[in-house]
Design a protein around this motif. Structure first.
Motif, PDB file in Angstrom:
ATOM      1  N   LEU A 145     -10.541  13.096  12.460  1.00 48.49           N
ATOM      2  CA  LEU A 145     -10.728  14.525  12.245  1.00 48.49           C
ATOM      3  C   LEU A 145     -11.159  14.852  10.823  1.00 48.49           C
ATOM      4  CD1 LEU A 145      -7.559  15.995  14.018  1.00 48.49           C
ATOM      5  CD2 LEU A 145      -9.846  15.666  14.987  1.00 48.49           C
ATOM      6  N   ALA A 146     -11.892  15.952  10.689  1.00 48.51           N
ATOM      7  CA  ALA A 146     -12.139  16.526   9.375  1.00 48.51           C
ATOM      8  C   ALA A 146     -10.816  17.046   8.826  1.00 48.51           C
ATOM      9  CB  ALA A 146     -13.153  17.666   9.484  1.00 48.51           C
ATOM     10  N   TYR A 147     -10.718  17.133   7.497  1.00 48.67           N
ATOM     11  CA  TYR A 147      -9.430  17.480   6.890  1.00 48.67           C
ATOM     12  C   TYR A 147      -8.968  18.877   7.303  1.00 48.67           C
ATOM     13  CZ  TYR A 147      -5.654  17.776   3.517  1.00 48.67           C
ATOM     14  OH  TYR A 147      -4.413  17.918   2.932  1.00 48.67           O
ATOM     15  N   GLY A 148      -9.887  19.804   7.438  1.00 47.33           N
ATOM     16  CA  GLY A 148      -9.512  21.141   7.872  1.00 47.33           C
ATOM     17  C   GLY A 148      -8.875  21.137   9.248  1.00 47.33           C
ATOM     18  N   ASP A 149      -9.354  20.265  10.135  1.00 48.21           N
ATOM     19  CA  ASP A 149      -8.773  20.152  11.467  1.00 48.21           C
ATOM     20  C   ASP A 149      -7.404  19.478  11.424  1.00 48.21           C
ATOM     21  OD1 ASP A 149     -10.904  21.410  12.676  1.00 48.21           O
ATOM     22  OD2 ASP A 149     -11.969  19.549  13.120  1.00 48.21           O
ATOM     23  N   VAL A 150      -7.238  18.513  10.526  1.00 41.57           N
ATOM     24  CA  VAL A 150      -5.921  17.880  10.351  1.00 41.57           C
ATOM     25  C   VAL A 150      -4.884  18.928   9.950  1.00 41.57           C
ATOM     26  CG1 VAL A 150      -4.591  16.216   8.997  1.00 41.57           C
ATOM     27  CG2 VAL A 150      -6.873  15.611   9.798  1.00 41.57           C
ATOM     28  N   LYS A 151      -5.272  19.852   9.065  1.00 41.69           N
ATOM     29  CA  LYS A 151      -4.346  20.904   8.643  1.00 41.69           C
ATOM     30  C   LYS A 151      -3.975  21.810   9.816  1.00 41.69           C
ATOM     31  CE  LYS A 151      -3.339  21.632   4.767  1.00 41.69           C
ATOM     32  NZ  LYS A 151      -2.229  21.170   3.900  1.00 41.69           N
ATOM     33  N   ARG A 152      -4.903  22.022  10.743  1.00 41.37           N
ATOM     34  CA  ARG A 152      -4.592  22.816  11.928  1.00 41.37           C
ATOM     35  C   ARG A 152      -3.591  22.078  12.830  1.00 41.37           C
ATOM     36  NH1 ARG A 152      -8.491  26.936  13.453  1.00 41.37           N
ATOM     37  NH2 ARG A 152     -10.042  27.183  11.805  1.00 41.37           N
ATOM     38  N   VAL A 153      -3.755  20.760  12.949  1.00 42.70           N
ATOM     39  CA  VAL A 153      -2.801  19.969  13.725  1.00 42.70           C
ATOM     40  C   VAL A 153      -1.417  20.058  13.091  1.00 42.70           C
ATOM     41  CG1 VAL A 153      -2.197  17.656  14.540  1.00 42.70           C
ATOM     42  CG2 VAL A 153      -4.591  18.400  14.549  1.00 42.70           C
ATOM     43  N   GLU A 154      -1.365  19.946  11.773  1.00 41.61           N
ATOM     44  CA  GLU A 154      -0.074  20.051  11.079  1.00 41.61           C
ATOM     45  C   GLU A 154       0.564  21.412  11.333  1.00 41.61           C
ATOM     46  OE1 GLU A 154       1.701  19.181   6.634  1.00 41.61           O
ATOM     47  OE2 GLU A 154      -0.028  20.509   6.823  1.00 41.61           O
ATOM     48  N   LEU A 155      -0.248  22.455  11.371  1.00 32.82           N
ATOM     49  CA  LEU A 155       0.281  23.790  11.662  1.00 32.82           C
ATOM     50  C   LEU A 155       0.860  23.842  13.070  1.00 32.82           C
ATOM     51  CD1 LEU A 155       0.708  26.762  10.989  1.00 32.82           C
ATOM     52  CD2 LEU A 155      -1.690  27.191  11.591  1.00 32.82           C
ATOM     53  N   ALA A 156       0.166  23.268  14.036  1.00 31.98           N
ATOM     54  CA  ALA A 156       0.689  23.225  15.408  1.00 31.98           C
ATOM     55  C   ALA A 156       2.016  22.477  15.462  1.00 31.98           C
ATOM     56  CB  ALA A 156      -0.327  22.565  16.339  1.00 31.98           C
ATOM     57  N   MET A 157       2.118  21.390  14.710  1.00 31.94           N
ATOM     58  CA  MET A 157       3.369  20.624  14.668  1.00 31.94           C
ATOM     59  C   MET A 157       4.495  21.453  14.059  1.00 31.94           C
ATOM     60  SD  MET A 157       1.768  16.968  13.439  1.00 31.94           S
ATOM     61  CE  MET A 157       3.347  16.085  13.332  1.00 31.94           C
ATOM     62  N   ALA A 158       4.180  22.217  13.031  1.00 35.21           N
ATOM     63  CA  ALA A 158       5.194  23.052  12.387  1.00 35.21           C
ATOM     64  C   ALA A 158       5.683  24.164  13.311  1.00 35.21           C
ATOM     65  CB  ALA A 158       4.626  23.657  11.101  1.00 35.21           C
ATOM     66  N   LEU A 159       4.844  24.557  14.277  1.00 35.54           N
ATOM     67  CA  LEU A 159       5.216  25.616  15.213  1.00 35.54           C
ATOM     68  C   LEU A 159       6.002  25.096  16.417  1.00 35.54           C
ATOM     69  CD1 LEU A 159       1.823  27.578  15.291  1.00 35.54           C
ATOM     70  CD2 LEU A 159       3.891  28.193  14.011  1.00 35.54           C
ATOM     71  N   ALA A 160       6.173  23.778  16.504  1.00 34.63           N
ATOM     72  CA  ALA A 160       6.730  23.169  17.717  1.00 34.63           C
ATOM     73  C   ALA A 160       8.158  23.618  18.008  1.00 34.63           C
ATOM     74  CB  ALA A 160       6.667  21.646  17.620  1.00 34.63           C
ATOM     75  N   HIS A 161       8.936  23.940  16.987  1.00 39.79           N
ATOM     76  CA  HIS A 161      10.313  24.363  17.263  1.00 39.79           C
ATOM     77  C   HIS A 161      10.473  25.881  17.115  1.00 39.79           C
ATOM     78  CE1 HIS A 161      10.544  24.346  12.920  1.00 39.79           C
ATOM     79  NE2 HIS A 161      11.820  24.668  12.894  1.00 39.79           N
ATOM     80  N   ASP A 162       9.345  26.590  17.226  1.00 44.10           N
ATOM     81  CA  ASP A 162       9.342  28.051  17.262  1.00 44.10           C
ATOM     82  C   ASP A 162      10.057  28.647  16.050  1.00 44.10           C
ATOM     83  OD1 ASP A 162       8.664  30.507  18.335  1.00 44.10           O
ATOM     84  OD2 ASP A 162      10.470  30.647  19.572  1.00 44.10           O
TER      85      ASP A 162
END
Length: 257
Positions: A145-162
């Motif tokens: 992934l491009a780095y900007g997309d990696v940051k989006r994945v990290e954001l999704a991971m941070a949202l995993a526990h609501d």
């Protein structure tokens, strides 16, 4: 009641007073930027909120509950997510597997993931990826992934526990200008939809003044000013504090009100 209430927190390292009686509050759905010149105490303040450091005095309240000095894992369990200056993802796993790992952790199954990670809450993982516009890349390796997309994945991971509160440590570091704005616009939209408060540190003033609802300015460990982007933009003390720091606060470089 505020979502986050920071009351007179202080921290010293030896004879250095890194943070001195800093107070601020954050409401649900609000983005608060914590800024200041190098050495202002931003990281120390941020880490006291997140539990990486315990304050010498003062307290941190989450929905009225005293979380002062609790370890990061306990604070996370209470509904506080975090992203990092350097994205924390598993490069060898696919995008969806990264989110599934975060969901396993949220479900307290992190030590039982080997036989079931690939199927664990797949629909939920895809829904989280859809929120950050990464569902189409769910089965790509994070290493591609491009780095900007990696940051989006990290954001999704941070949202995993609501989480109720999201802490973002220099979320746009290393990103191109267009990527910076896109990531924080996405974060702002998600925060408003979820009524999730966001506290972030940031050096990119276009992000701060374009996306934050309020800005808190630290200088030499003290809170110099706090208010709307317009108020901070026009504050002569803030302008003076930034002269010579390499951070640009001139009006022509900031978004218009």
């Amino acid at each position: 009641m505020s979502l986050l209430q920071v009351e007179n927190i202080s921290k010293s390292f030896g004879g250095v007073k890194a943070v001195q009686s800093v107070s601020f509050a954050l409401q649900p759905g609000e983005l608060l930027a914590l800024i200041g010149p190098n050495g202002a105490g931003k990281s120390t303040t941020f880490n006291m909120v997140g539990g990486q450091l315990a304050p010498d005095s003062g307290q941190v309240l989450l929905n009225g509950k005293n979380i002062t000095g609790l370890p990061p894992r306990a604070i996370w369990r209470l509904g506080v997510g975090r992203t990092f200056q350097i994205a924390q993802t598993f490069a060898s796993l696919t995008v969806i597997e990264n989110v599934q790992m975060a969901l396993l952790s949220a479900d307290r199954m992190i030590f039982h993931w080997w036989p079931r990670a690939a199927s664990h809450r797949r629909d939920h993982a895809l829904a989280l990826l859809s929120q950050v516009n990464m569902q189409a890349q769910a089965y790509r390796s994070c290493s591609d992934l491009a780095y900007g997309d990696v940051k989006r994945v990290e954001l999704a991971m941070a949202l995993a526990h609501d989480p109720q509160l999201l802490l973002m440590d220099e979320p746009t570091a290393g990103m191109a200008p267009g990527e910076r704005v896109a990531l924080m616009e996405l974060t702002r939209r998600i925060a408003q939809e979820r009524r999730m408060g966001v506290l972030f540190t940031e050096h990119s003033m276009d992000v701060v003044f374009g996306q934050a609802d309020r800005v808190a300015v630290l200088v030499r460990g003290k809170l110099l000013a706090e208010g709307t982007p317009q108020t901070i933009r026009d504050d002569a003390r803030v302008q003076q504090a930034y002269l010579g720091t390499g951070l640009v606060l001139e009006k022509h470089d900031l978004p218009s009100p």
